[in-house]
Design an enzyme around this catalytic site. Sequence first.
Site, PDB file in Angstrom:
ATOM      1  N   ARG A 184      72.348 -48.652  45.712  1.00  0.00           N
ATOM      2  CA  ARG A 184      72.684 -47.407  45.003  1.00  0.00           C
ATOM      3  C   ARG A 184      72.221 -46.165  45.756  1.00  0.00           C
ATOM      4  O   ARG A 184      72.853 -45.115  45.711  1.00  0.00           O
ATOM      5  CB  ARG A 184      71.979 -47.480  43.638  1.00  0.00           C
ATOM      6  CG  ARG A 184      71.917 -46.199  42.827  1.00  0.00           C
ATOM      7  CD  ARG A 184      71.148 -46.483  41.542  1.00  0.00           C
ATOM      8  NE  ARG A 184      70.756 -45.282  40.816  1.00  0.00           N
ATOM      9  CZ  ARG A 184      71.459 -44.742  39.824  1.00  0.00           C
ATOM     10  NH1 ARG A 184      72.603 -45.275  39.452  1.00  0.00           N
ATOM     11  NH2 ARG A 184      71.024 -43.666  39.211  1.00  0.00           N
TER      12      ARG A 184
ATOM     13  N   HIS B  26      76.319 -42.226  44.722  1.00  0.00           N
ATOM     14  CA  HIS B  26      75.771 -43.580  44.563  1.00  0.00           C
ATOM     15  C   HIS B  26      76.620 -44.559  45.356  1.00  0.00           C
ATOM     16  O   HIS B  26      77.834 -44.663  45.149  1.00  0.00           O
ATOM     17  CB  HIS B  26      75.733 -43.963  43.080  1.00  0.00           C
ATOM     18  CG  HIS B  26      74.627 -43.265  42.346  1.00  0.00           C
ATOM     19  ND1 HIS B  26      74.739 -42.816  41.052  1.00  0.00           N
ATOM     20  CD2 HIS B  26      73.372 -42.947  42.758  1.00  0.00           C
ATOM     21  CE1 HIS B  26      73.595 -42.250  40.695  1.00  0.00           C
ATOM     22  NE2 HIS B  26      72.748 -42.306  41.714  1.00  0.00           N
TER      23      HIS B  26
ATOM     24  N   GLU C 119      82.221 -40.227  35.177  1.00  0.00           N
ATOM     25  CA  GLU C 119      81.969 -41.666  35.330  1.00  0.00           C
ATOM     26  C   GLU C 119      83.298 -42.376  35.140  1.00  0.00           C
ATOM     27  O   GLU C 119      83.800 -42.491  34.019  1.00  0.00           O
ATOM     28  CB  GLU C 119      80.961 -42.162  34.280  1.00  0.00           C
ATOM     29  CG  GLU C 119      79.585 -41.552  34.397  1.00  0.00           C
ATOM     30  CD  GLU C 119      78.683 -42.247  35.426  1.00  0.00           C
ATOM     31  OE1 GLU C 119      79.087 -43.267  36.021  1.00  0.00           O
ATOM     32  OE2 GLU C 119      77.569 -41.736  35.618  1.00  0.00           O
TER      33      GLU C 119
ATOM     34  N   HIS D  49      81.379 -40.559  39.882  1.00  0.00           N
ATOM     35  CA  HIS D  49      80.534 -41.749  39.820  1.00  0.00           C
ATOM     36  C   HIS D  49      81.309 -42.843  39.092  1.00  0.00           C
ATOM     37  O   HIS D  49      82.420 -42.643  38.630  1.00  0.00           O
ATOM     38  CB  HIS D  49      79.272 -41.443  38.999  1.00  0.00           C
ATOM     39  CG  HIS D  49      78.278 -40.560  39.674  1.00  0.00           C
ATOM     40  ND1 HIS D  49      77.032 -40.998  40.060  1.00  0.00           N
ATOM     41  CD2 HIS D  49      78.320 -39.247  40.016  1.00  0.00           C
ATOM     42  CE1 HIS D  49      76.357 -40.002  40.603  1.00  0.00           C
ATOM     43  NE2 HIS D  49      77.120 -38.918  40.593  1.00  0.00           N
TER      44      HIS D  49
ATOM     45  N   GLU E 276      79.270 -47.386  43.918  1.00  0.00           N
ATOM     46  CA  GLU E 276      80.306 -47.013  42.949  1.00  0.00           C
ATOM     47  C   GLU E 276      81.617 -46.776  43.685  1.00  0.00           C
ATOM     48  O   GLU E 276      82.121 -45.654  43.777  1.00  0.00           O
ATOM     49  CB  GLU E 276      79.805 -45.802  42.142  1.00  0.00           C
ATOM     50  CG  GLU E 276      78.539 -46.165  41.359  1.00  0.00           C
ATOM     51  CD  GLU E 276      77.759 -44.979  40.803  1.00  0.00           C
ATOM     52  OE1 GLU E 276      78.218 -43.826  40.943  1.00  0.00           O
ATOM     53  OE2 GLU E 276      76.673 -45.211  40.229  1.00  0.00           O
TER      54      GLU E 276
END
Length: 420
Positions: A235, A181, A380, A305, A184
Amino acid sequence: MKLLFLILAVGAATASLEEEEYIPSYEGAKVYQLAPANEEQFSELFQYYGKEGHDFLRTSRALGDTTDVLVYPDNIEPFENFLAESGIQSSILTENVQNEIDEEAARQRSAPKANGRSISFNSYQRYDDIVAYLRQVAANNPRVASVFEIGSTTEGRPIVGLKLSSGGSNKPAILIDGGIHAREWIAPSSVVYFINQLAENSANSDLLSKVDWYIIPVLNPDGYEYTHTSYRLWRKTRSINRGSSCRGTDPNRNFGYHWMDVGASSSPCAETYAGKTAFSEPETAALRDFVLKNSKTIKLYLTFHSYGNYLLYPWGFTSALPSNNAELKSLAVQVNKAISSVRGTRYTIGTSTNVLYAAAGGSDDWVKGVGGVELSYTVELPGGGSAGFNIPASQIIPVGRETFLGIRVFGEYIADKFGK
Ligand code: 0X9
Ligand code: ZN
């Protein structure tokens, strides 16, 4: 004849106007932090997921935890009406997203630059600088490091990675990527930090002796560059969608395992557009081919991410647990323990569907389900800053350093389980 030319010229101009990409302004866009208190409130809120004008920057399924949604100016009034009616507890995280973006851009401009010989972690690096760094590491450490390319992007950029290995054959391998993405930014910067630690800090050379590392810091360089030059919160990839003025596909909905089952959109304008077909994007196809080529040796896949502090593992398409759930979970618990020992950063652990949301077509699911890599995680990383996404560059090293302790745990586990 002249008239015909005029008609043709006007026609062409209108056609190209129609084709022109619409770039929304962040002026007046707000980020709301929402805390749904029950399932009903959560599912009401989730009706906005993937809807134009509403961008879910961070989502949590845990009741009492918060979900951050960016809302564009035209949608603010109806969204606030919805919040009032639903009774969902809310606060405003960012009054004007444009201010955050301007401040971040100013920080990027004024940060001290790299000296050309090494990488700088003072600001978020551009793609060319990252590639130059990988080449530099390979040139400085020819016995352990080599650059590889897995393919090229829609706009023709090479997708570059670094292999780290201190010799031996048929060793177990770990595949790491970041930047699927585009926006990020803390993901590529952390992955570059891991390269720096593995290749240039001799205290970590033990990690290269029993395991090979394939590390691709930016899987979606077109999107990543676009976030630096034009549109901070982009994104997706940058492919052209025929018949639509909206560009790009969400690469993490484009992998061909249960593609389009759930949590993905068939509208090219949506943030979660799954693409025309599975693997329509050269970036996802390149990763697929790389995994298939190395499927005998790759034992662990980590995809980075942001944001939200999650250690996620398959499946993202069903709430059913994978058969090695216990192993995936206990390894994640050890990784979380190591990371949190530095300064208390904690991760939520579980399957994507159960702790976040159901979304099919992710790289983690495909790598496990089809690529046959039993241990597959989406990490994440933390957010920060007043809009969550814009974690300041001063956090690149602190986040990289604490997360690297997790990388060490992963590396040692693979060495112990599969190393000779
Ligand atoms: O939605 C995603 O693609 C990931 N979250 S993000 O905020 N970085 O966009 C989570 C992906 C988890 N894995 C699967 N759903 N397969
Ligand atoms: Zn992501």
